[in-house]
Design a protein around this motif. Structure first.
Motif, PDB file in Angstrom:
ATOM      1  N   LYS A  74       0.831  -1.211   0.000  1.00  0.00           N
ATOM      2  CA  LYS A  74       0.000   0.000   0.000  1.00  0.00           C
ATOM      3  C   LYS A  74       0.866   1.261   0.000  1.00  0.00           C
ATOM      4  O   LYS A  74       0.625   2.185  -0.786  1.00  0.00           O
ATOM      5  CB  LYS A  74      -0.917  -0.011   1.224  1.00  0.00           C
ATOM      6  CG  LYS A  74      -1.766   1.220   1.381  1.00  0.00           C
ATOM      7  CD  LYS A  74      -2.618   1.108   2.637  1.00  0.00           C
ATOM      8  CE  LYS A  74      -3.329   2.390   2.955  1.00  0.00           C
ATOM      9  NZ  LYS A  74      -4.190   2.279   4.135  1.00  0.00           N
ATOM     10  N   GLY A  75       1.878   1.307   0.845  1.00  0.00           N
ATOM     11  CA  GLY A  75       2.760   2.471   0.890  1.00  0.00           C
ATOM     12  C   GLY A  75       3.478   2.704  -0.417  1.00  0.00           C
ATOM     13  O   GLY A  75       3.578   3.846  -0.898  1.00  0.00           O
ATOM     14  N   LEU A  76       3.967   1.630  -1.035  1.00  0.00           N
ATOM     15  CA  LEU A  76       4.674   1.757  -2.305  1.00  0.00           C
ATOM     16  C   LEU A  76       3.738   2.179  -3.431  1.00  0.00           C
ATOM     17  O   LEU A  76       4.137   2.951  -4.312  1.00  0.00           O
ATOM     18  CB  LEU A  76       5.373   0.440  -2.644  1.00  0.00           C
ATOM     19  CG  LEU A  76       6.584   0.118  -1.768  1.00  0.00           C
ATOM     20  CD1 LEU A  76       7.022  -1.324  -1.964  1.00  0.00           C
ATOM     21  CD2 LEU A  76       7.729   1.083  -2.065  1.00  0.00           C
ATOM     22  N   VAL A  77       2.511   1.692  -3.396  1.00  0.00           N
ATOM     23  CA  VAL A  77       1.533   2.117  -4.407  1.00  0.00           C
ATOM     24  C   VAL A  77       1.334   3.632  -4.324  1.00  0.00           C
ATOM     25  O   VAL A  77       1.408   4.336  -5.331  1.00  0.00           O
ATOM     26  CB  VAL A  77       0.193   1.364  -4.226  1.00  0.00           C
ATOM     27  CG1 VAL A  77      -0.923   2.039  -5.023  1.00  0.00           C
ATOM     28  CG2 VAL A  77       0.332  -0.093  -4.646  1.00  0.00           C
ATOM     29  N   PHE A  78       1.102   4.144  -3.120  1.00  0.00           N
ATOM     30  CA  PHE A  78       0.854   5.582  -2.987  1.00  0.00           C
ATOM     31  C   PHE A  78       2.095   6.415  -3.315  1.00  0.00           C
ATOM     32  O   PHE A  78       1.976   7.516  -3.852  1.00  0.00           O
ATOM     33  CB  PHE A  78       0.323   5.913  -1.600  1.00  0.00           C
ATOM     34  CG  PHE A  78      -1.125   5.543  -1.436  1.00  0.00           C
ATOM     35  CD1 PHE A  78      -2.094   6.007  -2.307  1.00  0.00           C
ATOM     36  CD2 PHE A  78      -1.516   4.714  -0.410  1.00  0.00           C
ATOM     37  CE1 PHE A  78      -3.430   5.663  -2.172  1.00  0.00           C
ATOM     38  CE2 PHE A  78      -2.857   4.364  -0.247  1.00  0.00           C
ATOM     39  CZ  PHE A  78      -3.803   4.837  -1.137  1.00  0.00           C
ATOM     40  N   GLU A  79       3.288   5.893  -3.053  1.00  0.00           N
ATOM     41  CA  GLU A  79       4.522   6.631  -3.361  1.00  0.00           C
ATOM     42  C   GLU A  79       4.851   6.636  -4.853  1.00  0.00           C
ATOM     43  O   GLU A  79       5.451   7.596  -5.345  1.00  0.00           O
ATOM     44  CB  GLU A  79       5.704   5.996  -2.622  1.00  0.00           C
ATOM     45  CG  GLU A  79       5.714   6.228  -1.138  1.00  0.00           C
ATOM     46  CD  GLU A  79       6.823   5.451  -0.446  1.00  0.00           C
ATOM     47  OE1 GLU A  79       7.781   5.000  -1.121  1.00  0.00           O
ATOM     48  OE2 GLU A  79       6.728   5.272   0.782  1.00  0.00           O
ATOM     49  N   ASN A  80       4.496   5.564  -5.571  1.00  0.00           N
ATOM     50  CA  ASN A  80       4.994   5.369  -6.933  1.00  0.00           C
ATOM     51  C   ASN A  80       3.940   5.339  -8.030  1.00  0.00           C
ATOM     52  O   ASN A  80       4.300   5.290  -9.205  1.00  0.00           O
ATOM     53  CB  ASN A  80       5.785   4.057  -6.997  1.00  0.00           C
ATOM     54  CG  ASN A  80       7.010   4.099  -6.126  1.00  0.00           C
ATOM     55  OD1 ASN A  80       7.996   4.721  -6.480  1.00  0.00           O
ATOM     56  ND2 ASN A  80       6.951   3.443  -4.973  1.00  0.00           N
ATOM     57  N   GLU A  81       2.677   5.315  -7.648  1.00  0.00           N
ATOM     58  CA  GLU A  81       1.622   5.182  -8.651  1.00  0.00           C
ATOM     59  C   GLU A  81       0.585   6.293  -8.476  1.00  0.00           C
ATOM     60  O   GLU A  81      -0.443   6.098  -7.838  1.00  0.00           O
ATOM     61  CB  GLU A  81       0.945   3.809  -8.530  1.00  0.00           C
ATOM     62  CG  GLU A  81       1.884   2.650  -8.794  1.00  0.00           C
ATOM     63  CD  GLU A  81       1.164   1.321  -8.730  1.00  0.00           C
ATOM     64  OE1 GLU A  81       0.248   1.091  -9.551  1.00  0.00           O
ATOM     65  OE2 GLU A  81       1.491   0.512  -7.840  1.00  0.00           O
TER      66      GLU A  81
ATOM     67  N   ILE B  38       4.572  -3.476 -12.082  1.00  0.00           N
ATOM     68  CA  ILE B  38       5.612  -2.698 -11.413  1.00  0.00           C
ATOM     69  C   ILE B  38       6.459  -3.632 -10.546  1.00  0.00           C
ATOM     70  O   ILE B  38       5.972  -4.647 -10.044  1.00  0.00           O
ATOM     71  CB  ILE B  38       4.979  -1.534 -10.621  1.00  0.00           C
ATOM     72  CG1 ILE B  38       5.998  -0.431 -10.402  1.00  0.00           C
ATOM     73  CG2 ILE B  38       4.326  -2.013  -9.339  1.00  0.00           C
ATOM     74  CD1 ILE B  38       5.369   0.916 -10.060  1.00  0.00           C
ATOM     75  N   ASP B  39       7.720  -3.318 -10.391  1.00  0.00           N
ATOM     76  CA  ASP B  39       8.665  -4.248  -9.755  1.00  0.00           C
ATOM     77  C   ASP B  39       8.260  -4.661  -8.342  1.00  0.00           C
ATOM     78  O   ASP B  39       8.356  -5.835  -7.982  1.00  0.00           O
ATOM     79  CB  ASP B  39      10.082  -3.681  -9.771  1.00  0.00           C
ATOM     80  CG  ASP B  39      10.214  -2.345  -9.045  1.00  0.00           C
ATOM     81  OD1 ASP B  39       9.187  -1.689  -8.744  1.00  0.00           O
ATOM     82  OD2 ASP B  39      11.358  -1.949  -8.770  1.00  0.00           O
ATOM     83  N   PHE B  40       7.794  -3.745  -7.533  1.00  0.00           N
ATOM     84  CA  PHE B  40       7.474  -4.119  -6.156  1.00  0.00           C
ATOM     85  C   PHE B  40       6.226  -5.002  -6.082  1.00  0.00           C
ATOM     86  O   PHE B  40       6.093  -5.804  -5.165  1.00  0.00           O
ATOM     87  CB  PHE B  40       7.348  -2.896  -5.228  1.00  0.00           C
ATOM     88  CG  PHE B  40       6.355  -1.862  -5.654  1.00  0.00           C
ATOM     89  CD1 PHE B  40       5.004  -2.026  -5.385  1.00  0.00           C
ATOM     90  CD2 PHE B  40       6.770  -0.717  -6.300  1.00  0.00           C
ATOM     91  CE1 PHE B  40       4.087  -1.068  -5.760  1.00  0.00           C
ATOM     92  CE2 PHE B  40       5.862   0.259  -6.673  1.00  0.00           C
ATOM     93  CZ  PHE B  40       4.512   0.083  -6.408  1.00  0.00           C
ATOM     94  N   HIS B  41       5.326  -4.896  -7.043  1.00  0.00           N
ATOM     95  CA  HIS B  41       4.175  -5.798  -7.103  1.00  0.00           C
ATOM     96  C   HIS B  41       4.669  -7.230  -7.307  1.00  0.00           C
ATOM     97  O   HIS B  41       4.243  -8.156  -6.604  1.00  0.00           O
ATOM     98  CB  HIS B  41       3.229  -5.374  -8.229  1.00  0.00           C
ATOM     99  CG  HIS B  41       2.003  -6.215  -8.346  1.00  0.00           C
ATOM    100  ND1 HIS B  41       1.977  -7.391  -9.056  1.00  0.00           N
ATOM    101  CD2 HIS B  41       0.752  -6.046  -7.847  1.00  0.00           C
ATOM    102  CE1 HIS B  41       0.768  -7.912  -8.979  1.00  0.00           C
ATOM    103  NE2 HIS B  41      -0.005  -7.119  -8.257  1.00  0.00           N
ATOM    104  N   ASP B  42       5.578  -7.398  -8.254  1.00  0.00           N
ATOM    105  CA  ASP B  42       6.126  -8.726  -8.533  1.00  0.00           C
ATOM    106  C   ASP B  42       6.893  -9.286  -7.340  1.00  0.00           C
ATOM    107  O   ASP B  42       6.938 -10.498  -7.143  1.00  0.00           O
ATOM    108  CB  ASP B  42       7.047  -8.676  -9.754  1.00  0.00           C
ATOM    109  CG  ASP B  42       6.280  -8.392 -11.040  1.00  0.00           C
ATOM    110  OD1 ASP B  42       5.047  -8.565 -11.067  1.00  0.00           O
ATOM    111  OD2 ASP B  42       6.929  -7.992 -12.022  1.00  0.00           O
TER     112      ASP B  42
END
Length: 104
Positions: A34-41, A77-81
């Motif tokens: 969740k944090g990475l989604v909001f930071e990168n998407e 996206i890389d962090f999803h994978d």
């Protein structure tokens, strides 16, 4: 009156039942995602994890993306994978996944 949105938002609701011994792992992994989604998407309009009050092993992930392209970016996206495989290792049964389109 405006016409229909040519690129309606794409949403999904995923229901995940976690194995009790993996509940904390699920929360940690989903919180990181969740944090990475909001930071990168920036085109991810909503990405939330909900835990049932009645059943602490039952979770809902609700996500809304500006359009199909934003959803596809999220899926690749890389962090999803990196994060989704260990998330799926926490679940006790098949994830229930439904897709939705926004309406005017």
């Amino acid at each position: 009156m405006e016409g229909p949105d040519p690129m309606p938002a794409k949403s999904f609701i995923a229901q995940l039942r976690t194995r009790p011994e993996k509940r904390d792992d699920m929360i940690a992994l989903q919180s990181e995602l969740k944090g990475l989604v909001f930071e990168n998407e920036p085109d991810a309009l909503v990405y939330e994890l909900f835990q049932s009050e009645a059943d602490p092993d039952l979770f809902q992930v609700v996500a809304t993306f500006r359009d199909e392209a934003a959803y596809e970016k999220h899926m690749h996206i890389d962090f999803h994978d990196r994060l989704v495989p260990p998330i799926l290792e926490c679940v006790a049964e098949d994830m229930k996944l439904e897709f939705y389109r926004s309406l005017p």
